[in-house]
Design an enzyme around this catalytic site. Sequence first.
Site, PDB file in Angstrom:
ATOM      1  N   ASP A   1      92.431   2.542 -14.235  1.00 39.35           N
ATOM      2  CA  ASP A   1      93.412   1.770 -13.464  1.00 39.35           C
ATOM      3  C   ASP A   1      92.662   1.168 -12.294  1.00 39.35           C
ATOM      4  O   ASP A   1      92.362   1.850 -11.329  1.00 39.35           O
ATOM      5  CB  ASP A   1      94.550   2.686 -12.983  1.00 39.35           C
ATOM      6  CG  ASP A   1      95.621   1.906 -12.231  1.00 39.35           C
ATOM      7  OD1 ASP A   1      95.509   0.673 -12.126  1.00 39.35           O
ATOM      8  OD2 ASP A   1      96.559   2.537 -11.748  1.00 39.35           O
TER       9      ASP A   1
ATOM     10  N   TRP B   1      87.919  10.699 -11.465  1.00 40.84           N
ATOM     11  CA  TRP B   1      88.837  11.279 -12.435  1.00 40.84           C
ATOM     12  C   TRP B   1      88.203  11.148 -13.799  1.00 40.84           C
ATOM     13  O   TRP B   1      87.348  10.300 -14.021  1.00 40.84           O
ATOM     14  CB  TRP B   1      90.233  10.671 -12.360  1.00 40.84           C
ATOM     15  CG  TRP B   1      90.395   9.263 -12.849  1.00 40.84           C
ATOM     16  CD1 TRP B   1      90.817   8.878 -14.090  1.00 40.84           C
ATOM     17  CD2 TRP B   1      90.169   8.058 -12.120  1.00 40.84           C
ATOM     18  NE1 TRP B   1      90.873   7.510 -14.166  1.00 40.84           N
ATOM     19  CE2 TRP B   1      90.473   6.973 -12.968  1.00 40.84           C
ATOM     20  CE3 TRP B   1      89.742   7.775 -10.829  1.00 40.84           C
ATOM     21  CZ2 TRP B   1      90.362   5.656 -12.574  1.00 40.84           C
ATOM     22  CZ3 TRP B   1      89.623   6.465 -10.432  1.00 40.84           C
ATOM     23  CH2 TRP B   1      89.934   5.429 -11.298  1.00 40.84           C
TER      24      TRP B   1
ATOM     25  N   ASP C   1      85.372   5.012  -8.562  1.00 40.02           N
ATOM     26  CA  ASP C   1      85.613   3.774  -7.815  1.00 40.02           C
ATOM     27  C   ASP C   1      84.332   3.423  -7.082  1.00 40.02           C
ATOM     28  O   ASP C   1      83.617   4.293  -6.611  1.00 40.02           O
ATOM     29  CB  ASP C   1      86.756   3.964  -6.815  1.00 40.02           C
ATOM     30  CG  ASP C   1      88.117   4.033  -7.490  1.00 40.02           C
ATOM     31  OD1 ASP C   1      88.215   3.659  -8.672  1.00 40.02           O
ATOM     32  OD2 ASP C   1      89.079   4.459  -6.832  1.00 40.02           O
TER      33      ASP C   1
ATOM     34  N   ASN D   1      95.920   8.322 -11.403  1.00 42.69           N
ATOM     35  CA  ASN D   1      94.798   7.408 -11.214  1.00 42.69           C
ATOM     36  C   ASN D   1      95.101   6.237 -10.286  1.00 42.69           C
ATOM     37  O   ASN D   1      94.295   5.327 -10.179  1.00 42.69           O
ATOM     38  CB  ASN D   1      94.270   6.911 -12.569  1.00 42.69           C
ATOM     39  CG  ASN D   1      95.279   6.083 -13.342  1.00 42.69           C
ATOM     40  OD1 ASN D   1      96.370   5.792 -12.865  1.00 42.69           O
ATOM     41  ND2 ASN D   1      94.907   5.713 -14.543  1.00 42.69           N
ATOM     42  N   ASP D   2      96.240   6.221  -9.593  1.00 45.40           N
ATOM     43  CA  ASP D   2      96.552   5.138  -8.658  1.00 45.40           C
ATOM     44  C   ASP D   2      96.064   5.423  -7.238  1.00 45.40           C
ATOM     45  O   ASP D   2      96.432   4.724  -6.313  1.00 45.40           O
ATOM     46  CB  ASP D   2      98.070   4.896  -8.610  1.00 45.40           C
ATOM     47  CG  ASP D   2      98.567   4.234  -9.882  1.00 45.40           C
ATOM     48  OD1 ASP D   2      97.770   3.549 -10.530  1.00 45.40           O
ATOM     49  OD2 ASP D   2      99.741   4.415 -10.208  1.00 45.40           O
ATOM     50  N   ILE D   3      95.249   6.424  -7.071  1.00 46.05           N
ATOM     51  CA  ILE D   3      94.784   6.840  -5.746  1.00 46.05           C
ATOM     52  C   ILE D   3      93.504   6.083  -5.399  1.00 46.05           C
ATOM     53  O   ILE D   3      92.688   5.783  -6.265  1.00 46.05           O
ATOM     54  CB  ILE D   3      94.531   8.355  -5.745  1.00 46.05           C
ATOM     55  CG1 ILE D   3      95.869   9.063  -5.912  1.00 46.05           C
ATOM     56  CG2 ILE D   3      93.818   8.817  -4.504  1.00 46.05           C
ATOM     57  CD1 ILE D   3      95.767  10.526  -6.126  1.00 46.05           C
TER      58      ILE D   3
ATOM     59  N   TRP E   1      90.203   6.469  -4.605  1.00 43.50           N
ATOM     60  CA  TRP E   1      89.241   7.555  -4.693  1.00 43.50           C
ATOM     61  C   TRP E   1      88.074   7.368  -3.736  1.00 43.50           C
ATOM     62  O   TRP E   1      87.184   8.210  -3.663  1.00 43.50           O
ATOM     63  CB  TRP E   1      88.776   7.703  -6.135  1.00 43.50           C
ATOM     64  CG  TRP E   1      89.872   8.212  -7.003  1.00 43.50           C
ATOM     65  CD1 TRP E   1      90.779   7.465  -7.692  1.00 43.50           C
ATOM     66  CD2 TRP E   1      90.241   9.565  -7.219  1.00 43.50           C
ATOM     67  NE1 TRP E   1      91.674   8.277  -8.337  1.00 43.50           N
ATOM     68  CE2 TRP E   1      91.367   9.576  -8.064  1.00 43.50           C
ATOM     69  CE3 TRP E   1      89.728  10.782  -6.783  1.00 43.50           C
ATOM     70  CZ2 TRP E   1      91.977  10.735  -8.497  1.00 43.50           C
ATOM     71  CZ3 TRP E   1      90.343  11.943  -7.225  1.00 43.50           C
ATOM     72  CH2 TRP E   1      91.447  11.918  -8.055  1.00 43.50           C
TER      73      TRP E   1
ATOM     74  N   TYR F   1      87.957  -0.159  -1.339  1.00 44.79           N
ATOM     75  CA  TYR F   1      87.828  -0.168  -2.796  1.00 44.79           C
ATOM     76  C   TYR F   1      87.336  -1.530  -3.286  1.00 44.79           C
ATOM     77  O   TYR F   1      87.771  -2.564  -2.802  1.00 44.79           O
ATOM     78  CB  TYR F   1      89.183   0.161  -3.443  1.00 44.79           C
ATOM     79  CG  TYR F   1      89.202  -0.063  -4.931  1.00 44.79           C
ATOM     80  CD1 TYR F   1      89.782  -1.210  -5.454  1.00 44.79           C
ATOM     81  CD2 TYR F   1      88.611   0.834  -5.797  1.00 44.79           C
ATOM     82  CE1 TYR F   1      89.799  -1.435  -6.819  1.00 44.79           C
ATOM     83  CE2 TYR F   1      88.618   0.619  -7.164  1.00 44.79           C
ATOM     84  CZ  TYR F   1      89.206  -0.516  -7.666  1.00 44.79           C
ATOM     85  OH  TYR F   1      89.212  -0.744  -9.008  1.00 44.79           O
TER      86      TYR F   1
ATOM     87  N   THR G   1      85.886  -0.312 -10.438  1.00 41.84           N
ATOM     88  CA  THR G   1      85.763   1.008 -11.060  1.00 41.84           C
ATOM     89  C   THR G   1      84.794   0.943 -12.217  1.00 41.84           C
ATOM     90  O   THR G   1      84.806   0.000 -13.010  1.00 41.84           O
ATOM     91  CB  THR G   1      87.143   1.496 -11.566  1.00 41.84           C
ATOM     92  OG1 THR G   1      88.059   1.484 -10.475  1.00 41.84           O
ATOM     93  CG2 THR G   1      87.067   2.890 -12.135  1.00 41.84           C
TER      94      THR G   1
END
Length: 179
Positions: A80, A105, A124, A153-155, A157, A166, A169
């Site tokens: 994501d 993750w 990320d 997975n919407d955090i 990271w 960010y 990924t």
Amino acid sequence: MKKLSEIIFNAMDRLSEKSVRHSARHIGRRNFLSKAGKVFVGASVLPLLPFDRSSGKVYAAEGPTDDDTSCEYWRYCALDGNLCANSGGSISTCPPGSEASKVAWIGTCLNPNDNKSYLVSYNDCCGKAIVNTSTSCLNSERERPGYRMGLHNDINWCMANTNKGYHCTVAALVGLANE
């Protein structure tokens, strides 16, 4: 002459005293504090470890392809975010000027070419602004609710990095998944 019960009682008393004194000499407060400190340090490091988000096999929504710049590429089954392969990096390396997140993750993806499941680590890349031309993917099959951080997975990271911005990924292979 002493009774047999007195003899047994005195022997048990001496044995108990000897073992208690031995414990007091070898297992003191410092030893306890040392072990307690190790537990507290270990517990504080636990949130920095990678999380297994697989909860079983996860597959890409549109059907896997061999194009690693497409959201349907088999390694992106639980990704994501923006693809680093379209943002100046590659499928497994961050673009210049960014760094991989310290936490990640993990997803379990099926490679259609050999029909085997692989563990994929999603990191990320942090430290650069998001590029508007980057492909944004939302493959979140079997995703868990947001209140369980390690399964969501919407955090962002990048929170563990110094520079929390960010960028994109990457999807690096970790190895074969145990069936």
